[in-house]
Design a protein around this motif. Structure first.
Motif, short mmCIF file in Angstrom:
data_model
loop_
_atom_site.label_atom_id
_atom_site.label_comp_id
_atom_site.label_asym_id
_atom_site.label_seq_id
_atom_site.Cartn_x
_atom_site.Cartn_y
_atom_site.Cartn_z
N GLY A 37 -23.92 -2.88 44.78
CA GLY A 37 -24.90 -2.53 43.70
C GLY A 37 -25.99 -1.72 44.51
O GLY A 37 -26.24 -1.74 45.77
N CYS A 38 -27.05 -0.94 43.75
CA CYS A 38 -28.10 -0.38 44.31
C CYS A 38 -29.24 -0.20 43.48
O CYS A 38 -29.19 0.15 42.25
CB CYS A 38 -27.47 1.00 44.73
SG CYS A 38 -28.88 2.07 45.91
N TRP A 39 -30.43 -0.56 44.02
CA TRP A 39 -31.53 -0.22 43.09
C TRP A 39 -32.81 0.14 43.81
O TRP A 39 -32.88 0.08 45.15
CB TRP A 39 -32.07 -1.61 42.43
CG TRP A 39 -31.98 -2.96 43.36
CD1 TRP A 39 -33.35 -3.40 43.76
CD2 TRP A 39 -31.22 -3.80 44.12
NE1 TRP A 39 -33.07 -4.35 44.63
CE2 TRP A 39 -31.68 -4.65 44.79
CE3 TRP A 39 -29.58 -3.53 44.01
CZ2 TRP A 39 -31.08 -5.65 45.71
CZ3 TRP A 39 -28.89 -4.60 44.86
CH2 TRP A 39 -29.77 -5.69 45.52
N ILE A 41 -37.01 -0.25 44.16
CA ILE A 41 -38.13 -1.02 44.10
C ILE A 41 -39.52 -0.68 44.83
O ILE A 41 -39.30 0.11 45.54
CB ILE A 41 -38.05 -2.46 44.25
CG1 ILE A 41 -37.43 -2.80 45.46
CG2 ILE A 41 -36.73 -2.92 43.25
CD1 ILE A 41 -37.60 -4.26 46.04
N ASN A 111 -35.15 5.95 40.37
CA ASN A 111 -34.08 5.11 39.96
C ASN A 111 -32.78 5.62 40.65
O ASN A 111 -32.69 6.99 40.93
CB ASN A 111 -33.89 5.36 38.35
CG ASN A 111 -32.87 4.77 37.69
OD1 ASN A 111 -32.40 3.61 37.99
ND2 ASN A 111 -32.14 5.26 36.79
N CYS A 112 -31.90 4.81 40.83
CA CYS A 112 -30.61 5.33 41.64
C CYS A 112 -29.75 5.59 40.41
O CYS A 112 -29.32 5.07 39.48
CB CYS A 112 -30.05 3.95 42.41
SG CYS A 112 -28.45 4.43 43.17
#
Length: 179
Positions: A37-39, A41, A111-112
């Protein structure tokens, strides 16, 4: 007698927008086996006007959750990424007076859109998109036509008269006539 008056007021005098898609290369402490996963912030930014541009200085954190040691362990790698963006301003009119205020609105938070492991198996390549809109508020002059105070604006409306009778009207008229 009609005459013209100039009013000095604050208004949006320039606007600009910029969409950016950037590819960041990150080096985690362990060779990744896969990305889970990638996010993105914690975005923050500041802006200031530089000539016909708004310069935005900001940063955000990219977090990549990944497996390593042949998929036997997982970790989250986090890195703060700074950026600088120049947004070209488009002026409605060039006649701006006094101090100007800069307002930047984030239309698309960072945003990724893609996260991959490089072919050598050591790095992450993360694509991040973002969109910013800038507005400059300054003093400008508005010209209006002034009419004499005793002139009333023409309105188009129909004059409605009431001539219907109802039971209430009949009873109230009969009670008033009997007294």
């Amino acid at each position: 007698m009609k005459y013209v008056r100039q009013i000095v007021t604050k208004a949006v005098v320039a606007k600009g927008k910029k969409r950016a898609e950037v590819c960041e290369t990150l080096r985690p402490p362990n060779n990744p086996s896969s990305i889970l996963g990638c996010w993105v912030i914690n975005h923050s930014h500041q802006a200031k006007k530089q000539g016909k541009f708004v310069e935005v200085t900001g940063k955000y954190e990219i977090n990549v959750w990944y497996a390593h040691h042949d998929h036997s362990k997982t970790s989250v790698f986090s890195e703060s990424v700074p950026y600088k963006e120049r947004i070209k301003l488009h002026y409605r009119d060039e006649d701006v007076h006094g101090a100007e205020d800069v307002h930047v609105r984030v239309v698309q938070q960072p945003n990724c859109t893609e996260a991959i492991i490089t072919p050598d198996g050591e790095l992450f390549k993360v694509t991040v998109e973002r969109e910013l809109h800038a507005e400059v508020v300054g003093e400008t002059t508005v010209v209006i036509q002034v009419q004499p105070q005793d002139v009333e604006e023409e309105w188009s409306y129909r004059d409605e008269s009431s001539s219907s009778t109802s039971k209430f009207d009949e009873s109230s008229s009969s009670s008033s006539s009997s007294s």
